[in-house]
Design an enzyme around this catalytic site. Structure first.
Site, short mmCIF file in Angstrom:
data_model
loop_
_atom_site.label_atom_id
_atom_site.label_comp_id
_atom_site.label_asym_id
_atom_site.label_seq_id
_atom_site.Cartn_x
_atom_site.Cartn_y
_atom_site.Cartn_z
N TYR A 171 0.82 -1.22 0.00
CA TYR A 171 0.00 0.00 0.00
C TYR A 171 0.85 1.26 0.00
O TYR A 171 0.32 2.37 -0.14
CB TYR A 171 -0.95 0.01 1.21
CG TYR A 171 -2.06 -1.00 1.10
CD1 TYR A 171 -1.77 -2.35 1.16
CD2 TYR A 171 -3.37 -0.62 0.91
CE1 TYR A 171 -2.77 -3.30 1.05
CE2 TYR A 171 -4.38 -1.55 0.80
CZ TYR A 171 -4.06 -2.90 0.86
OH TYR A 171 -5.05 -3.83 0.74
N LYS A 198 2.54 -14.20 5.84
CA LYS A 198 2.83 -15.19 4.80
C LYS A 198 4.36 -15.31 4.73
O LYS A 198 4.99 -15.17 3.67
CB LYS A 198 2.21 -14.72 3.47
CG LYS A 198 2.24 -15.73 2.35
CD LYS A 198 1.29 -16.89 2.53
CE LYS A 198 1.50 -17.90 1.41
NZ LYS A 198 0.76 -19.15 1.62
N ASP A 229 -2.87 -17.99 4.76
CA ASP A 229 -3.86 -18.79 4.02
C ASP A 229 -4.64 -19.71 4.95
O ASP A 229 -5.87 -19.74 4.92
CB ASP A 229 -3.23 -19.55 2.84
CG ASP A 229 -1.92 -20.23 3.15
OD1 ASP A 229 -1.49 -20.21 4.32
OD2 ASP A 229 -1.31 -20.80 2.22
N ASP A 271 -6.49 -6.24 5.13
CA ASP A 271 -7.58 -5.80 4.25
C ASP A 271 -8.47 -7.00 3.89
O ASP A 271 -9.70 -6.96 4.03
CB ASP A 271 -6.96 -5.17 2.99
CG ASP A 271 -7.93 -4.26 2.24
OD1 ASP A 271 -9.11 -4.25 2.58
OD2 ASP A 271 -7.49 -3.59 1.29
O1 LIG Z 1 -8.88 2.83 -0.44
C1 LIG Z 1 -9.64 2.04 -1.00
O2 LIG Z 1 -10.30 2.35 -1.99
C2 LIG Z 1 -9.82 0.65 -0.46
C3 LIG Z 1 -9.28 0.49 0.93
C4 LIG Z 1 -9.76 -0.73 1.59
O3 LIG Z 1 -10.30 -1.65 1.00
C5 LIG Z 1 -9.63 -0.84 3.02
O4 LIG Z 1 -8.93 -0.04 3.65
O5 LIG Z 1 -10.22 -1.75 3.61
MG LIG Z 2 -10.87 -3.25 2.28
#
Ligand SMILES: O=C(O)CCC(=O)C(=O)O
Ligand SMILES: [Mg+2]
Ligand SMILES: NC(=O)C1=CN([C@@H]2O[C@H](COP(=O)(O)OP(=O)(O)OC[C@H]3O[C@@H](n4cnc5c(N)ncnc54)[C@H](OP(=O)(O)O)[C@@H]3O)[C@@H](O)[C@H]2O)C=CC1
Length: 432
Positions: A159, A231, A297, A321
């Site tokens: 990210y 992982k 997983d 996420d």
């Molecule tokens: O920033 C986004 O568009 C997605 C972020 C996301 O899915 C989250 O932080 O859970």
């Molecule tokens: Mg998300």
């Protein structure tokens, strides 16, 4: 077009922080971002519920002074910028804020504004509690056993946005550099001419501060365990290092409060399995938090099949996420999955739902406002306004118990009455 000029609401005061402790006035100014898509309907419903909970709990002694700040489509339409500097500055100045979801295009266009805000404010913890409300429809047999709290690292990992698009100049330069300095690694890229490249930075500091927050939370809240989810068998020096740094930190900083599976392994190697089991049992009996780890997983299977073995979860950004949405499904779906992005050192926090903008439902007054309302509940608790937070939970229990719910629950619940997004807010207010 110029950045919006924000006028703080009259009669409000700033939340501040001293020696790591928030000072919350009775009239705090709280900036909010309405959000794109369903964000508009959800915010309209949620803000009324949050105000009603505060009014109910404190009889007029306390009141939030909301200040709209802009981001996403609304900011771009009105001010020609997706994330105005005044928005970021307001989140900095006022410490605690709340936002609706913001759209991120796939495969091109602007980078995520949600992620940008977290990185600009260094909100290193994405805190996402997952609990079941009695009566909520669930695809699993024992949703009551799901009571987990995800601590997702929020500023690193893929990210960070270090990506080189296939065919772009920087991609060619990066591949040339790799070829010259790291020929062995370059040789592992199957189709170098047509590869997009992403880089995954995971630091010791970044991992440790996240894991420290998770362990401190587990100790303070009488939780049984913290599972480091990674992982690390495949990504040894990023996800594997996250695990190793986590165990080392746990033993170094929390020796008298935790027992780690690393300790168990060492005792087993030195004195056998029975000795290791006895040592762990003694630690549990002494009230210590077990710090363990699991590969990502199998974790996704085991949170379904053995939910009571998971409690607090500390994990990296992408795993967190995925896990957030998957776990939300077990307790009724993303419609009631709240969250907060927090820096526990500076006190900065931006609360937001786990879900996105669900564009197909935008402006239909249809979706569940529960995720933002419960994010507001987390915000009130973070501010120390526990009575108002408790009022929201009690109202939620009542509305769900009465089976008066939005479409997402109604379609799975026998005998439910489907209500609109705004009506669900009304019902919560009535139930207080
Ligand atoms: O920033 C986004 O568009 C997605 C972020 C996301 O899915 C989250 O932080 O859970
Ligand atoms: Mg998300
Ligand atoms: N923090 C943020 O601001 C986030 C932003 N996003 C962004 O949102 C956009 C859309 O993402 P998408 O992948 O479609 O995911 P969404 O979370 O927006 O929606 C996916 C599905 O989840 C269900 N859902 C979402 N919100 C609600 C709600 N309030 N009540 C009930 N059900 C709900 C709906 O399911 P069903 O169809 O079954 O009814 C919906 O179709 C993207 O641009 C993405 O980047 C995504 C996640 C977080």
């Amino acid at each position: 077009m110029a950045d919006p000029v924000l006028t703080p609401p009259a009669g409000g005061a700033k939340i501040s922080i001293q020696d790591g402790k928030l000072t919350v006035p009775n009239n705090p100014i709280i900036p909010f971002i309405e959000g794109d898509g369903t964000g508009r309907d959800i915010w309209r419903s949620s803000v009324r519920v949050l105000d009603a909970a505060v009014a109910k709990a404190y009889g007029g002694q306390r009141k939030i002074h909301w200040m709209e700040i802009y981001a996403g489509e609304k900011a771009n339409n009105q001010f020609g910028t997706w994330l105005p500097e005044s928005t970021v500055q307001a989140c900095r100045d006022y410490l605690v804020s709340i936002k609706g979801p913001l759209t991120t295009p796939v495969g091109g266009g602007i980078r995520s504004l949600n992620v940008a805000l977290r990185q600009m404010l260094d909100l290193y913890v994405c805190l996402r509690p997952v609990r079941w409300f009695k009566g909520v429809p669930s695809p699993v047999k024992r949703p009551d056993q799901v009571d987990m709290v995800i601590f997702r690292e929020n500023c690193e990992d893929i990210y960070a946005g270090i990506e080189f698009e296939q065919g772009a100049d920087n991609n060619a330069k990066f591949l040339a550099l790799l070829k010259e300095h790291f020929p062995k690694e370059f040789g592992k890229i199957r189709f170098p001419e047509t590869s997009g490249i992403g880089i995954k930075p995971v630091s010791r500091e970044g991992s440790e501060r996240l894991i420290k927050a998770a362990i401190e939370y587990a100790i303070a809240n009488g939780r049984k365990s913290v599972t480091l989810v990674h992982k690390g068998n495949i990504m040894k020096f990023t996800e594997g290092a996250f695990r190793n740094w986590g165990y080392a930190l746990a033993e170094r900083e929390f020796a008298d409060k935790v027992y780690t599976w690393d300790q168990w392994e060492r005792t087993k190697a030195a004195s056998g399995e029975k000795a290791a089991n006895d040592e762990q049992a003694a630690a549990v009996a002494a009230g210590k938090v077990i710090v363990k780890d699991a590969i990502a997983d199998i974790t996704l299977q085991q949170v379904l099949t053995r939910p009571n073995e998971f409690d607090v979860i500390a994990t990296l950004n992408l795993n967190g996420d995925y896990l957030s949405d998957a776990l939300a499904a077990q307790v009724g779906g993303i419609g009631i999955a709240p969250g907060g992005n927090i820096n526990y050192v500076t006190g900065h926090a931006v609360f937001e739902a786990t879900h996105g903008t669900a564009p197909k439902y935008a402006d239909l007054d249809k979706v569940n406002p529960g995720s933002v309302i419960l994010s507001g509940e987390m915000m009130l608790r973070y501010m120390g306004w526990t009575e108002a937070a408790d009022a929201i939970i009690a109202a939620m229990d009542k509305a769900i118990g009465d089976k008066t719910v939005t479409y997402d629950f109604a379609r799975l619940m026998d005998g439910a009455t489907e209500v609109k997004c705004s009506e669900f807010g009304d019902l919560l207010i009535k139930a207080m």
